[in-house]
Design an enzyme around this catalytic site. Structure first.
Site, short mmCIF file in Angstrom:
data_model
loop_
_atom_site.label_atom_id
_atom_site.label_comp_id
_atom_site.label_asym_id
_atom_site.label_seq_id
_atom_site.Cartn_x
_atom_site.Cartn_y
_atom_site.Cartn_z
N SER A 185 0.86 -1.31 0.13
CA SER A 185 0.57 0.21 -0.06
C SER A 185 0.73 1.38 -0.23
O SER A 185 0.00 2.18 0.30
CB SER A 185 -0.65 0.05 1.04
OG SER A 185 -1.98 -1.10 0.93
N THR A 186 2.17 1.47 0.16
CA THR A 186 2.64 2.03 -0.16
C THR A 186 2.52 2.69 -1.72
O THR A 186 2.73 4.38 -1.75
CB THR A 186 4.57 1.97 0.03
OG1 THR A 186 4.65 1.45 1.54
CG2 THR A 186 5.80 3.60 0.47
#
Length: 389
Positions: free
Chosen positions: A72-73
């Site tokens: 999710s970065t």
């Protein structure tokens, strides 16, 4: 012969030697396998370190150009695509999503605004009907199902982390405006011109550079996992397990070939620090103006603090999203400045931006951490960075 002592390579300014010490300590105290960290301050790279192994068998050293799935970065890069369009007057965060994506107005969503997509407040945290991994790879099918579905809650009233759906929702708006999926738009507008080594998905020709994602050293037992899932509300189950994705999926050629703009960005720590460095530099990076300073300031406009409907069980505190990224807040998830912001990925990766201090950080790794949030490895690195400022 298996190397027992991790190799730490790269450069680190003397002032930030504590960051190097912390990075090395993570291998000994937190089961780090392979990782990299880059810190940019005032436009200057002051830390650029990598070390350990790129595979679970410890046969491939982590190299300078090793890339890894950052989970999710990736959302920071997707948010950047939206803010480029906002900056150019092509996207209005206060406009209804249906203005750009007419089919989205179905099931009572005509009034949902773009800012609610960016801030996880659209009520579409997960699909209601069963959705397989193979179906997730189908952009048209996934976005059509999202457009047709009824929200889990009244949009705009609560936050509920859109773990996988975020990338399709924001990404489809980008596609409707530009004609390009967000990965292609990011490449054309940012990563190619600025030579940033980050892609959504991973081209097959680059597969030899990819680190293997490895499960946590002490994963949950089947009983612990079942107990955890049993305590989650339906919306959280939909967001986190429909479909369920683990390291085996993320290491596959099919995952890398797909475009999942919430979760399958691949890059180096250097690339993550550069992308978040655009925000930290108030829109400037490498001598180039990418965004206006006003647009960057808008990114960190809080959209409402509270217990997130999806992440609530994992956090002992309230959280608040800005427009596409999470604010550090009182819990200091992205350092002591409550108005710093960033995004972490499953297992521990992180991108951080602090325009006030002119700091950006990228941390990537292949050993999945066991904590859902605030992984101790990256928290220790963030503390070391701020301790050196």
């Amino acid at each position: 012969m298996t190397q027992l002592v991790p190799r730490i390579e790269g450069e680190c300014a003397e002032r930030f030697s504590a960051v190097r010490d912390t990075f090395e300590r993570n291998f000994h105290e937190h089961d780090e396998l392979g990782a990299a960290v880059t810190v940019i301050v005032g436009g200057e790279t002051v830390v650029d370190l990598w070390g350990g192994w790129a595979d679970g068998a410890r046969t491939r050293p982590w190299e300078r150009d090793t890339v890894v799935n950052v989970w999710s970065t990736t959302k920071g890069a997707t948010a950047l695509c939206a803010h480029l369009l906002i900056d150019r007057g092509l996207l209005d965060p206060d406009a209804p999503v249906a203005e750009y994506w007419p089919e989205f107005s179905a099931a009572g969503k005509a009034g949902v605004r773009v800012r609610e997509l960016l801030a996880h407040r659209a009520g579409l945290a997960g699909l209601r009907e069963p959705h397989t991994v193979e179906q997730l790879y189908d952009w048209e099918l996934t976005t059509a199902r999202l457009a047709a579905m009824e929200p889990w809650w009244e949009p705009g009233t609560r936050s509920g982390y859109h773990a996988m759906t975020y990338g399709f929702l924001v990404g489809e708006v980008v596609r409707r405006i530009t004609g390009l999926l967000p990965g292609a738009f990011l490449r054309r507008e940012v990563t190619e011109p600025l030579a940033i080594d980050f892609t959504m998905g991973l081209p097959e020709k680059e597969a030899h550079r990819a680190a293997e994602l490895v499960p946590a050293a002490t994963p949950l037992t089947a009983e612990e996992a079942a107990a955890l899932l049993a305590g989650l509300p339906p919306v959280a189950l939909a967001a986190m397990t429909n479909p369920a994705i683990g390291t085996e999926v993320a290491n596959s050629a099919a995952w890398r070939a797909a475009e999942i703009p919430a979760a399958n960005g691949h890059g180096t720590a250097r690339a993550v620090a550069a992308l978040y460095g655009i925000f930290a530099g108030r829109g400037r990076y490498g001598g180039h103006r990418v965004l206006s300073a006003g647009t960057v300031e808008r990114v960190r406009e809080g959209q409402g603090r509270g217990r997130d409907l999806v992440l609530g069980p994992a956090f002992a505190h309230e959280t608040e999203a800005g427009l596409g990224l999470w604010l550090s807040g009182e819990n200091r998830s992205y350092g002591p400045n409550p108005r710093a912001f960033g995004h972490e990925g499953a297992g521990g990766s992180c991108g951080l931006a602090d325009p006030d201090a002119g700091v950006s950080l990228g941390y990537v790794m292949n050993r999945m951490g066991s904590r859902v949030a605030d992984d101790p490895r990256r928290m220790a690195l963030i503390d070391a960075v701020y301790g050196a400022l």
